[in-house]
Design a protein around this motif. Sequence first.
Motif, short mmCIF file in Angstrom:
data_model
loop_
_atom_site.label_atom_id
_atom_site.label_comp_id
_atom_site.label_asym_id
_atom_site.label_seq_id
_atom_site.Cartn_x
_atom_site.Cartn_y
_atom_site.Cartn_z
N GLN A 16 0.81 -1.22 0.00
CA GLN A 16 0.00 0.00 0.00
C GLN A 16 0.84 1.27 0.00
OE1 GLN A 16 -2.40 -0.07 3.58
NE2 GLN A 16 -0.68 0.55 4.89
N ASP A 17 2.05 1.22 0.55
CA ASP A 17 2.86 2.44 0.66
C ASP A 17 3.65 2.74 -0.61
OD1 ASP A 17 2.02 2.86 3.29
OD2 ASP A 17 3.62 1.60 4.11
N SER A 18 3.76 1.79 -1.50
CA SER A 18 4.55 2.01 -2.72
C SER A 18 3.74 1.93 -4.00
CB SER A 18 5.70 0.99 -2.78
OG SER A 18 5.20 -0.34 -2.82
N ASP A 44 -3.85 -5.22 3.39
CA ASP A 44 -3.82 -3.78 3.63
C ASP A 44 -4.64 -3.08 2.53
OD1 ASP A 44 -2.23 -4.00 1.41
OD2 ASP A 44 -0.41 -3.20 2.34
N LEU A 45 -4.29 -1.85 2.21
CA LEU A 45 -5.06 -1.05 1.26
C LEU A 45 -4.44 -1.06 -0.15
CD1 LEU A 45 -5.84 2.03 3.53
CD2 LEU A 45 -7.32 0.08 3.03
N THR A 46 -3.69 -2.09 -0.48
CA THR A 46 -3.04 -2.16 -1.78
C THR A 46 -4.04 -2.02 -2.93
OG1 THR A 46 -1.18 -3.51 -0.99
CG2 THR A 46 -1.70 -3.61 -3.34
N ALA A 47 -5.11 -2.79 -2.90
CA ALA A 47 -6.09 -2.76 -4.00
C ALA A 47 -6.75 -1.40 -4.13
CB ALA A 47 -7.15 -3.85 -3.78
N ARG A 203 14.05 -0.56 -2.47
CA ARG A 203 12.61 -0.55 -2.24
C ARG A 203 12.14 0.83 -1.84
NH1 ARG A 203 9.90 -5.42 -1.11
NH2 ARG A 203 8.43 -4.19 0.12
N VAL A 204 10.97 1.21 -2.33
CA VAL A 204 10.38 2.49 -1.94
C VAL A 204 9.86 2.44 -0.52
CG1 VAL A 204 8.47 4.09 -2.41
CG2 VAL A 204 9.79 3.12 -4.31
#
Length: 268
Positions: A16-18, A44-47, A203-204
């Motif tokens: 979700q953060d990247s 998490d909130l990836t989608a 990695r971001v």
Amino acid sequence: MSGRRVLIIVPAWNEQDSIGGTIAEIRECVPDADLLVIDDGSLDLTAQRAQAAGASVCSLPFNLGVGGAMRTGYRYALRNGYDAAVQIDADGQHDPRYLARLLTELGSADVVIGARFATPDDPYKVRGPRRWAMVLLARVLSRLAHTRLTDVTSGFRVSNRRAISVFATHYPAEYLGDTVESLVIAARAGCTITQVPVTMRARVAGRASHSPVKAAVYLCRAIVALVLALVRDWPAQLEEGSTAEDVEGGLPPGVHPGAAPQHQEVRP
């Protein structure tokens, strides 16, 4: 992209953060390509963040691993008639500015790898057992593919229609199979493989999973994955005339052949 229809596949698990920044950068570099995020059972909130960033999203009901996520993407690419499929990681390590070079090289090969270690001044450094495994794998697969390969574990790849049809049916889901075994399958199916030098980035967000113990485990698993790939009886080539309809059961619920990519929530 010379009129080719290109699908960029981004397998993502708890990124979700990247994911938003990765999508924005891809859009800037290849604005004409379609972009499909395979949300691999994220918790998490990836989608949601991928959809908010403008990507089409396929949400898997549980985590399948990179191989399972990519097979889903390749089957979607096959059923919707894409000329090229690109794999880019969601964590920002793969620089989409190299995409034009990879797609150009696709004219002379079926699979193009964005490869580290291809030039003496490559800044990406891997040491110890993990590096030994990478060298061993590269040497064996170079002989199999009849070309020099330096980074057979890279997930930054481009495939043409021939390779898409192979991977849609046979892409492996086992650990390391998505990189090592997939190249064995491609070579044995008659696909040509080449590489383009790229520079990988840090990695971001999130943390890398490497440690001395995990590096040793990686070495053992890499060797096992290679041996299994070499001894398995993979088909010499797909039957002439194979089509998307030959791939049965290839997409998870909610993803339909022939439809435009869209966000699909798939629940168990």
